[in-house]
Scaffold this active site. Structure first.
Site, PDB file in Angstrom:
ATOM      1  N   ASP A  17       0.844  -1.185   0.000  1.00 42.57           N
ATOM      2  CA  ASP A  17       0.000   0.000   0.000  1.00 42.57           C
ATOM      3  C   ASP A  17       0.888   1.246   0.000  1.00 42.57           C
ATOM      4  O   ASP A  17       2.080   1.164   0.313  1.00 42.57           O
ATOM      5  CB  ASP A  17      -0.894  -0.052   1.243  1.00 42.57           C
ATOM      6  CG  ASP A  17      -1.783   1.159   1.380  1.00 42.57           C
ATOM      7  OD1 ASP A  17      -2.405   1.544   0.381  1.00 42.57           O
ATOM      8  OD2 ASP A  17      -1.837   1.715   2.485  1.00 42.57           O
TER       9      ASP A  17
ATOM     10  N   ASP B  83      -0.264   5.126   1.052  1.00 45.26           N
ATOM     11  CA  ASP B  83      -0.506   6.075   2.140  1.00 45.26           C
ATOM     12  C   ASP B  83      -0.669   5.339   3.464  1.00 45.26           C
ATOM     13  O   ASP B  83      -1.523   4.447   3.595  1.00 45.26           O
ATOM     14  CB  ASP B  83      -1.758   6.901   1.857  1.00 45.26           C
ATOM     15  CG  ASP B  83      -1.663   7.658   0.535  1.00 45.26           C
ATOM     16  OD1 ASP B  83      -0.560   7.684  -0.044  1.00 45.26           O
ATOM     17  OD2 ASP B  83      -2.692   8.195   0.079  1.00 45.26           O
TER      18      ASP B  83
END
Length: 372
Positions: free
Chosen positions: A9, A11
């Site tokens: 991922d 953020d």
């Protein structure tokens, strides 16, 4: 050789996530602690990286493409300057309410990796900060790691993830339950720790402690057996569970020493091959091979019927059961006058041989057959 992929991922995982959930300005760009050294370890261990990120409404008036592009490009440049390159960056721009299959936890953007035979999905993993990242991992059929954050919880940090994936700790937990016994064994072959043993047989506990302590690995055994009948089932089933745990923790056995000659590993530089272990008047010898063919050669005799609460006739039976379950060829020889010393020397000799055989020495399979 197929390549493992770390799906990651963005953020909250690679870079810190601001309160407004949008990194749309350069001053908002902050890297997550330890992410770069951890990813460098994984890169050096042969991993490749694929970024998978949900960017709600990217390209809309509320989140213009230009505001996203600059900080994102700078982030990629910083990673590249440190030697970290992403094989692919997968971005979903939808909102959660749309329910599109391309939005995590959906795997629509990553379906081509399921068809790519050059990818080692069995070793691949996903790292994220949210539960949806773990669901994405489950949907893709890979291992999931939730990074520890104040907002979403999680139990992992980047150094721990790098250790779990790059070092691939050789661990196993075995639960063996029959009508006669309930045995739980845990081993971690890459971590030294004080052994935790409880079988209901004090002298047997003391001997099992020698395996973990002098073998140089973490060992925990909890056993409950029909000791009101006799000790046989508890000793036998403990040996079988321990052997199974060793076999499972070793996996395909790549990189191990395979052979063990107790004591020899500690002085390899001098060329010595000291294969004996003394204990007062007793001398024990051990040699073993994790070649997958179980066989025990036991040369020794005891004068007493029991030492403490352990029948001496069960000592060679323990070693034989261990060999059967671990796929171990073991040769043991002992001479002495004190049966306590003889038995303890045998367990210590086994442990020192295990220490040598289990030690990692690279990535090659120690066999000309191509399998063990």
């Amino acid at each position: 050789m197929s390549t493992p992929i770390l799906f990651v991922d963005r953020d909250g995982t690679l870079i810190e996530e601001p309160d407004d959930f949008q990194i749309d300005a350069y001053e908002k760009l902050r890297f997550v602690r330890d992410v770069i050294p951890a990813m460098l370890r994984l890169r050096d261990a042969g991993w490749e990286f694929v970024m998978v990120t949900n960017q709600d409404g990217l390209g809309t008036e509320a989140y213009p493409e230009a505001a996203f592009a600059g900080p994102h490009a700078l982030m990629l440049q910083v990673f590249e300057s440190q030697g970290i390159v992403f094989r692919e960056v997968l971005i979903d721009r939808s909102f959660a309410a749309e329910g599109l299959p391309t939005r995590k936890p959906g795997i629509g953007l990553a379906l081509h990796y399921l068809r790519d035979r050059s990818i080692d999905l069995a070793r691949s993993a996903m790292v994220g900060d949210r539960e949806t990242d773990l669901q994405f991992a489950a949907n893709l059929g890979v291992r999931g790691f939730q990074l520890r954050t104040e907002q979403f919880g999680g139990e992992w940090d980047w150094p721990g993830i790098a250790h779990a994936l790059a070092d691939a700790p050789r661990q196993a937990r075995v639960q063996r339950t029959t009508r006669e016994t309930s045995i739980r064994v845990e081993v971690d072959l890459d971590r030294a720790a004080e052994p935790r043993i409880a079988t209901g047989l004090a002298f047997f506990d003391h001997m099992l402690e020698q395996i973990g302590k002098h073998g140089g690995f973490a060992l925990a055994i909890q056993a409950e057996g029909d000791l009101h009948i006799d000790e046989h089932h508890t000793v036998e089933d403990t040996a079988l569970a321990l052997g199974q745990a060793l076999r499972e923790a070793l996996g395909d056995k790549r990189g191990i020493g395979r052979y063990g000659f107790d004591g020899a590993a500690d002085d390899e530089a001098s060329g010595r091959a000291d294969v004996t272990l003394p204990m007062d008047e007793t001398l024990a010898r051990a040699a073993l091979d994790f070649g997958g063919r179980p066989y025990l050669v036991f040369d020794g005799a005891f004068r007493r019927e029991r030492v403490g609460d352990l029948p001496t006739e069960l000592v060679p039976h323990f070693f034989r059961s261990l060999c059967d379950a671990a796929g171990l060829n073991l040769h043991l020889r002992v001479r002495g006058e004190n049966d306590h010393h003889q038995i303890e020397a045998l367990f210590k000799a086994l442990a020192r041989a295990l220490r040598q055989a289990l030690r990692r020495r690279g990535a090659e399979l120690p066999s000309t057959k191509g399998t063990l």
